[in-house]
Design a protein around this motif. Structure first.
Motif, PDB file in Angstrom:
ATOM      1  N   GLU A  91       0.844  -1.126  -0.028  1.00  0.00           N
ATOM      2  CA  GLU A  91      -0.566  -0.305   0.013  1.00  0.00           C
ATOM      3  C   GLU A  91       1.228   1.138   0.190  1.00  0.00           C
ATOM      4  O   GLU A  91       0.960   2.442  -1.001  1.00  0.00           O
ATOM      5  N   LYS A  92       2.109   1.137   0.777  1.00  0.00           N
ATOM      6  CA  LYS A  92       2.922   2.582   0.900  1.00  0.00           C
ATOM      7  C   LYS A  92       3.561   2.507  -0.092  1.00  0.00           C
ATOM      8  O   LYS A  92       3.686   3.818  -0.853  1.00  0.00           O
ATOM      9  N   ALA A  93       4.058   1.219  -1.204  1.00  0.00           N
ATOM     10  CA  ALA A  93       5.012   1.530  -2.344  1.00  0.00           C
ATOM     11  C   ALA A  93       3.613   2.020  -3.294  1.00  0.00           C
ATOM     12  O   ALA A  93       4.756   2.712  -4.004  1.00  0.00           O
ATOM     13  N   ARG A  94       2.292   1.857  -3.021  1.00  0.00           N
ATOM     14  CA  ARG A  94       1.757   2.253  -4.043  1.00  0.00           C
ATOM     15  C   ARG A  94       1.371   4.052  -3.883  1.00  0.00           C
ATOM     16  O   ARG A  94       0.726   4.875  -5.017  1.00  0.00           O
ATOM     17  N   GLN A  95       2.033   4.598  -3.271  1.00  0.00           N
ATOM     18  CA  GLN A  95       1.623   5.586  -2.990  1.00  0.00           C
ATOM     19  C   GLN A  95       2.160   6.642  -3.450  1.00  0.00           C
ATOM     20  O   GLN A  95       3.032   6.716  -3.665  1.00  0.00           O
ATOM     21  N   PRO A  96       1.625   7.768  -4.425  1.00  0.00           N
ATOM     22  CA  PRO A  96       1.580   8.762  -5.318  1.00  0.00           C
ATOM     23  C   PRO A  96       2.940   9.648  -4.094  1.00  0.00           C
ATOM     24  O   PRO A  96       3.123   9.867  -3.039  1.00  0.00           O
ATOM     25  N   LEU A  97       4.430  10.102  -4.776  1.00  0.00           N
ATOM     26  CA  LEU A  97       5.473  10.730  -4.476  1.00  0.00           C
ATOM     27  C   LEU A  97       6.071   9.459  -3.202  1.00  0.00           C
ATOM     28  O   LEU A  97       7.444  10.517  -2.797  1.00  0.00           O
ATOM     29  N   TYR A  98       5.580   8.325  -2.937  1.00  0.00           N
ATOM     30  CA  TYR A  98       6.349   7.542  -1.518  1.00  0.00           C
ATOM     31  C   TYR A  98       7.658   7.004  -2.414  1.00  0.00           C
ATOM     32  O   TYR A  98       7.771   6.299  -3.320  1.00  0.00           O
ATOM     33  N   THR A  99       8.778   7.382  -2.017  1.00  0.00           N
ATOM     34  CA  THR A  99      10.016   6.393  -2.590  1.00  0.00           C
ATOM     35  C   THR A  99      10.951   5.966  -1.400  1.00  0.00           C
ATOM     36  O   THR A  99      11.106   6.676  -0.557  1.00  0.00           O
ATOM     37  N   SER A 100      11.265   4.584  -2.029  1.00  0.00           N
ATOM     38  CA  SER A 100      12.363   4.372  -0.680  1.00  0.00           C
ATOM     39  C   SER A 100      13.707   4.820  -1.003  1.00  0.00           C
ATOM     40  O   SER A 100      14.623   4.710   0.038  1.00  0.00           O
ATOM     41  N   LYS A 101      13.703   5.096  -2.068  1.00  0.00           N
ATOM     42  CA  LYS A 101      15.326   5.978  -2.663  1.00  0.00           C
ATOM     43  C   LYS A 101      15.404   7.143  -3.116  1.00  0.00           C
ATOM     44  O   LYS A 101      15.765   7.591  -4.325  1.00  0.00           O
ATOM     45  N   PRO A 102      14.921   8.238  -2.581  1.00  0.00           N
ATOM     46  CA  PRO A 102      14.967   9.932  -2.852  1.00  0.00           C
ATOM     47  C   PRO A 102      16.476  10.339  -3.058  1.00  0.00           C
ATOM     48  O   PRO A 102      16.956  10.792  -3.572  1.00  0.00           O
ATOM     49  N   GLU A 103      17.388   9.554  -2.748  1.00  0.00           N
ATOM     50  CA  GLU A 103      18.550   9.989  -2.474  1.00  0.00           C
ATOM     51  C   GLU A 103      18.356   9.365  -3.988  1.00  0.00           C
ATOM     52  O   GLU A 103      20.237   9.991  -4.913  1.00  0.00           O
ATOM     53  N   LEU A 104      18.352   8.319  -4.870  1.00  0.00           N
ATOM     54  CA  LEU A 104      18.645   8.459  -6.087  1.00  0.00           C
ATOM     55  C   LEU A 104      17.652   9.297  -7.546  1.00  0.00           C
ATOM     56  O   LEU A 104      17.086   9.214  -8.238  1.00  0.00           O
ATOM     57  N   GLU A 105      16.713  10.751  -6.665  1.00  0.00           N
ATOM     58  CA  GLU A 105      16.360  11.567  -6.854  1.00  0.00           C
ATOM     59  C   GLU A 105      15.046  10.631  -7.842  1.00  0.00           C
ATOM     60  O   GLU A 105      14.737  10.871  -8.993  1.00  0.00           O
TER      61      GLU A 105
END
Lengths: 153, 116
Positions: A91-105
């Motif tokens: 559910e969390k992964a499907r949320q808009p703007l959620y990323t587990s890798k923000p450092e990768l832009e």
């Protein structure tokens, strides 16, 4: 519903295969005579799913990504499968703007794009069990039917 | 993937040709950041007429460059957006922070780049 045609593609999780995968699926989908917009939608969604498998599933280690496409009358079903780390909270992964890798832009819009461009998006995943993303698109054109009639002469 | 650019006053017009996905994003990002090392660039105008494909990897590239120029009081805009790319930009909400124009001239005049 009867499967008209199907194909299976397996390739290592190298980023240069993202383009290969989306172009191949689009070429296969062309048998249903989709519109240009439908082809672009399919290409974009496949690109997102395959990119997720490479970046998140295998985290840039090399594993096998499998793409299965099935053509039905007026419908295409695509599965993108990896044997990677899996998703803990879908559910969390499907949320808009959620990323587990923000450092990768990364924008965190991959699933949102898939959901917008396709009619159905199903995600089956568990930690350590890999991820299977099923994408379904209904084609407005009657191309599937026409194609079959062509074949009958 | 090819990137060419043209400087007009405080604006940099950047033409991206080819496909922008996760595979090509790093190279594009590097090129754009080296262009942005010139601190006098406040505006980036992306000419997308020759961009054949873009997925959400491109969104990250635009947002990252927007962060840089917006800190300088500038802005990012896109011109000649194809339908497929327009859909990706729309869905991701990118038009809340970057503007779309029909032509380079229009984008330039919006940032005062065409003033005599």
């Amino acid at each position: 519903m009867e499967v008209i045609n199907e194909m299976r593609l397996e390739f290592p999780s190298k980023s240069q295969n993202e383009s290969f995968a989306r172009v191949t699926v689009a070429a296969f989908a062309a048998q249903l005579d989709p519109t240009l917009e439908e082809i672009a939608d399919i290409k974009t969604a496949v690109s997102e799913a395959v990119t997720n498998a490479i970046i998140h599933g295998y985290e840039n280690t090399i594993g096998i990504v499998t793409v299965i496409a099935k053509l039905y009358e007026g419908k295409i079903e695509i599965e993108v499968i990896d044997e990677g780390k899996g998703i803990e909270d879908i559910e969390k992964a499907r949320q808009p703007l959620y990323t587990s890798k923000p450092e990768l832009e990364r924008s965190g819009m991959g699933f949102t794009v898939m959901e917008t461009f396709m009619d159905e998006v199903e995600v089956i995943s568990a930690p350590g069990q890999g991820t299977r993303v099923k994408l379904v698109k209904y084609l407005k054109s009657a191309g599937g039917e026409l194609r079959r009639n062509d074949g009958q002469g | 993937m090819q990137i060419s650019s043209c400087r007009i006053k405080q604006a940099l017009v950047v033409k991206i040709e080819g496909e922008l996905d996760h595979h090509t994003a790093d190279a594009v990002r590097e090129r754009l950041d080296s262009m942005l090392e010139d601190p006098s660039i406040k505006y980036m105008i992306f000419d997308l007429s020759q961009l054949k494909f873009m997925d959400s990897s491109g969104i990250g590239v635009f947002i990252g460059r927007y962060k840089v120029v917006s800190q300088r009081g500038g802005a990012v805009s896109v011109v000649y957006v194809t339908p497929q790319i327009n859909k990706v930009l729309e869905v991701s909400g990118l038009y809340r922070i970057i503007r779309k124009y029909d032509s380079i001239e229009e984008a330039l005049s919006a940032v005062g780049g065409c003033d005599e």
